[in-house]
Design an enzyme around this catalytic site. Structure first.
Site, PDB file in Angstrom:
ATOM      1  N   GLN A 180      -4.537  -5.449   6.695  1.00 17.46           N
ATOM      2  CA  GLN A 180      -5.445  -6.312   5.941  1.00 17.46           C
ATOM      3  C   GLN A 180      -5.512  -7.729   6.504  1.00 17.46           C
ATOM      4  O   GLN A 180      -6.479  -8.446   6.262  1.00 17.46           O
ATOM      5  CB  GLN A 180      -5.019  -6.362   4.470  1.00 17.46           C
ATOM      6  CG  GLN A 180      -5.186  -5.053   3.728  1.00 17.46           C
ATOM      7  CD  GLN A 180      -6.632  -4.618   3.632  1.00 17.46           C
ATOM      8  OE1 GLN A 180      -7.550  -5.434   3.531  1.00 17.46           O
ATOM      9  NE2 GLN A 180      -6.858  -3.312   3.664  1.00 17.46           N
ATOM     10  N   CYS A 192      -4.745   2.395  -3.694  1.00 15.52           N
ATOM     11  CA  CYS A 192      -3.525   2.901  -3.040  1.00 15.52           C
ATOM     12  C   CYS A 192      -2.379   1.902  -3.181  1.00 15.52           C
ATOM     13  O   CYS A 192      -1.570   1.727  -2.270  1.00 15.52           O
ATOM     14  CB  CYS A 192      -3.788   3.226  -1.567  1.00 15.52           C
ATOM     15  SG  CYS A 192      -4.921   4.598  -1.315  1.00 15.52           S
ATOM     16  N   HIS A 221       0.858  -1.173   0.000  1.00 17.65           N
ATOM     17  CA  HIS A 221       0.000   0.000   0.000  1.00 17.65           C
ATOM     18  C   HIS A 221       0.900   1.230   0.000  1.00 17.65           C
ATOM     19  O   HIS A 221       2.023   1.195   0.485  1.00 17.65           O
ATOM     20  CB  HIS A 221      -0.870  -0.043   1.265  1.00 17.65           C
ATOM     21  CG  HIS A 221      -1.937   0.989   1.353  1.00 17.65           C
ATOM     22  ND1 HIS A 221      -1.680   2.287   1.715  1.00 17.65           N
ATOM     23  CD2 HIS A 221      -3.274   0.912   1.170  1.00 17.65           C
ATOM     24  CE1 HIS A 221      -2.808   2.974   1.754  1.00 17.65           C
ATOM     25  NE2 HIS A 221      -3.792   2.159   1.414  1.00 17.65           N
ATOM     26  N   LYS A 278     -10.668  -1.767  10.397  1.00 15.47           N
ATOM     27  CA  LYS A 278     -10.698  -2.980   9.575  1.00 15.47           C
ATOM     28  C   LYS A 278     -11.242  -4.170  10.363  1.00 15.47           C
ATOM     29  O   LYS A 278     -11.520  -5.217   9.789  1.00 15.47           O
ATOM     30  CB  LYS A 278      -9.288  -3.343   9.098  1.00 15.47           C
ATOM     31  CG  LYS A 278      -8.485  -2.238   8.451  1.00 15.47           C
ATOM     32  CD  LYS A 278      -8.904  -1.926   7.050  1.00 15.47           C
ATOM     33  CE  LYS A 278      -7.883  -0.992   6.395  1.00 15.47           C
ATOM     34  NZ  LYS A 278      -8.288  -0.575   5.047  1.00 15.47           N
ATOM     35  N   ASP A 330       3.008  -4.827   8.131  1.00 12.32           N
ATOM     36  CA  ASP A 330       1.739  -4.101   8.044  1.00 12.32           C
ATOM     37  C   ASP A 330       0.614  -5.125   8.116  1.00 12.32           C
ATOM     38  O   ASP A 330       0.369  -5.862   7.170  1.00 12.32           O
ATOM     39  CB  ASP A 330       1.700  -3.323   6.730  1.00 12.32           C
ATOM     40  CG  ASP A 330       0.368  -2.623   6.475  1.00 12.32           C
ATOM     41  OD1 ASP A 330      -0.576  -2.803   7.280  1.00 12.32           O
ATOM     42  OD2 ASP A 330       0.280  -1.897   5.468  1.00 12.32           O
TER      43      ASP A 330
END
Length: 408
Positions: free
Chosen positions: A205, A366, A125, A228, A202
Site C-alpha cells: 500500500q 482483508c 492485511h 498497485k 509489507d
C-alpha cells in the site's frame, strides 16, 4: 493550498479506462488501494511483448529469447534502482505481495524453534497474518501483536515492551490498506534489530505513494505488488538483503532455480534464480518496469503532494454529512478515507454508489481484526490516486448523500 506540479487533465488521458461509463454514468474509480489503473504506455508494453518477442527467458540462444531475457533483466535493474537495493539479485520476482510473504515465511520454517517469538501489528492485511500463524503452527513459535489505538495508530510503547531476546521476526505493513495509516517503520526496524530480529515490511500500500529506500531503512525484506503501481496483476517483488536470501532455502523446486540436477543430489542456482522456479510472468515483469518508468516520470514527490490535497479535500467534504464517521484519523496517512454512516451497512452504500458510476470498496478489506477492534462489520473505503480529481470527490460526496437519503 498545495499547488499541483503536473497537468491532471493530461495525466488522465494516459488511462483509457477513465473514459468508460458504468451504469450510464462516467466512471469515478476510487478503489485504488485494491488495484490501480493502467496507463497506455504500460498497455503498449504488454502488447509489444506479445506482438514482437514473446519467448521464454534465460534458456534460449535464439534472438527472441535473448531479447525477452534482456528486457526482463532490465526491468529487474529498474526495480533495484527504484528501491535503491544494493544488488539486482536482491530483487526476486514473485506473483505479488502475498507470494513474497509466503516465500519468506516458508524459508523461516527451518530457522525457528519452539518458543521463538514473531511480532506482527494489529493493522495487518490477512496476507501478513495467516502465513505467520501457519509458520507458528509448523515451528512452535509464538505470535505477538502490536496493539492499535482508536486513531488507527500502533501503540509503539507496547511494541517496545514486546521485544525481547526470543523475538526473531517482526512484520508490519508500511501503510494500512484499511485505514491509510503510515506506520513508523524506521522506529520498528531499528528497535527490532537491537534484539537481533529480522524485519519484513509489507510495502504493497505504500509503494504507490512513497518511494522507499531499502538501504536507508536498513530493512531485511520489503515486498510489493505491481498492480498497485500502475502495473499488471500477477507480478510483484521481494527485496531481501543478500545475506538473508542466502540463508533461506528455496521456496519451490523446478526449472531455472537449479545449478545441477542428478537423481542423487540437486544443487541450487545463485540469487535471484534460487527463488524463481519455473517460467515467470515475463511480460508482467517487463510491464512492471514500464510502470515504474511512468510513475517516476511524473515524480513521487509531486504524486504525494497532489494525493494529500485530494485526501484533505475528501475528508473535509465527507465530514459535512451528518452521521458519517471516518476510521483511521492519524495525521500521517495516505489518500484513503474509510468511513461509515450510522445505522447503514457499508455494502448498501457501496451498491448505490456503483449505480452512480462510483467504484469504492466495502467490507473488512482483508483486515478483519481492525474491524473487530472498532466493533463494525466493515467500512466504505474510498482510495485515491494521482489521476483522480476533486470533481470526482464531489461526485462521491453527492452519491453518499443520495445513498443516505435512500437508506434512511
Amino acid at each position: 493550498m498545495i499547488q499541483t506540479v503536473f497537468d491532471i487533465l493530461t495525466i488522465r488521458k494516459d488511462f483509457p479506462i477513465l473514459n468508460r461509463k458504468v451504469n450510464g454514468e462516467p466512471l469515478v474509480y476510487l478503489d485504488n488501494a485494491a488495484t490501480s489503473q493502467t496507463p497506455k504506455r504500460v498497455i503498449d508494453t504488454i502488447v509489444d511483448y506479445y506482438s514482437r518477442y514473446n519467448a521464454n527467458i534465460h534458456r534460449g540462444v535464439h534472438t527472441l529469447s535473448q531479447e525477452a531475457t534482456d528486457a526482463y533483466e532490465e526491468a529487474r535493474n529498474k526495480i533495484q534502482k527504484h528501491f535503491n537495493a544494493s544488488e539486482s539479485h536482491e530483487i526476486i520476482f514473485t506473483s505479488g505481495t502475498t507470494h513474497a510473504i509466503n516465500l519468506v515465511a516458508s524459508g523461516f520454517t527451518s530457522l525457528l524453534n519452539k518458543g521463538d517469538e514473531i511480532v506482527v501489528s494489529a493493522l495487518e492485511h490477512h496476507s501478513n497474518i495467516v502465513p505467520w500463524q501457519m509458520l507458528c503452527e509448523r515451528t512452535g513459535a509464538v505470535l505477538r501483536v502490536i496493539p492499535m489505538d482508536l486513531e488507527g495508530k500502533l501503540v509503539m510503547k507496547e511494541y517496545h515492551n514486546l521485544l525481547n531476546q526470543n523475538t526473531k521476526l517482526v512484520f508490519c505493513n508500511h501503510v494500512s490498506n484499511a485505514l491509510g495509516t503510515v506506520n513508523p517503520i524506521e522506529e520498528i526496524i531499528t528497535a527490532a534489530h537491537k534484539v537481533g530480529a529480522a524485519v519484513l515490511i509489507d510495502g504493497a500500500q505504500a509503494a504507490p505513494h512513497i518511494k522507499a529506500d531499502v538501504q536507508l531503512l536498513d530493512v531485511d525484506f520489503y515486498v510489493v505488488s505491481g498492480h498497485k503501481m500502475c502495473g499488471p496483476t500477477g507480478v510483484g517483488i521481494l527485496y531481501g538483503k543478500e545475506a538473508w536470501l542466502k540463508k533461506l532455502p528455496p521456496y519451490q523446486g523446478g526449472g531455472e532455480m537449479i545449478e545441477e540436477v542428478t537423481f542423487e543430489k540437486t544443487t541450487y542456482a545463485d540469487l535471484p534464480h534460487k527463488f524463481e522456479a519455473g517460467t515467470p510472468n515475463i511480460c508482467g515483469g517487463i510491464a512492471f518496469g514500464a510502470a515504474l518508468d511512468y510513475m517516476n516520470g511524473i515524480g513521487f514527490n509531486a504524486i504525494a503532494q497532489y494525493e494529500h490535497e485530494l485526501l484533505e479535500y475528501a475528508t473535509a467534504q465527507l465530514l459535512t454529512i451528518e452521521g458519517l464517521k471516518i476510521y483511521g484519523t492519524s495525521t500521517d496517512k495516505t489518500a484513503v478515507v474509510s468511513f461509515n454512516i450510522e445505522g447503514m451497512h457499508p455494502y448498501d452504500i457501496g451498491s448505490i454508489l456503483d449505480k452512480l458510476g462510483v467504484a469504492v470498496r466495502t467490507g473488512h478489506h482483508c483486515a478483519q481484526p481492525i474491524m473487530d477492534f472498532y466493533k463494525i462489520p466493515g467500512t466504505v473505503r474510498a482510495s485515491f490516486s494521482f489521476y483522480n480529481t476533486k470533481e470526482e470527490i464531489d461526485i462521491l460526496v453527492a452519491g453518499v448523500k443520495r445513498a443516505k437519503a435512500m437508506l434512511e
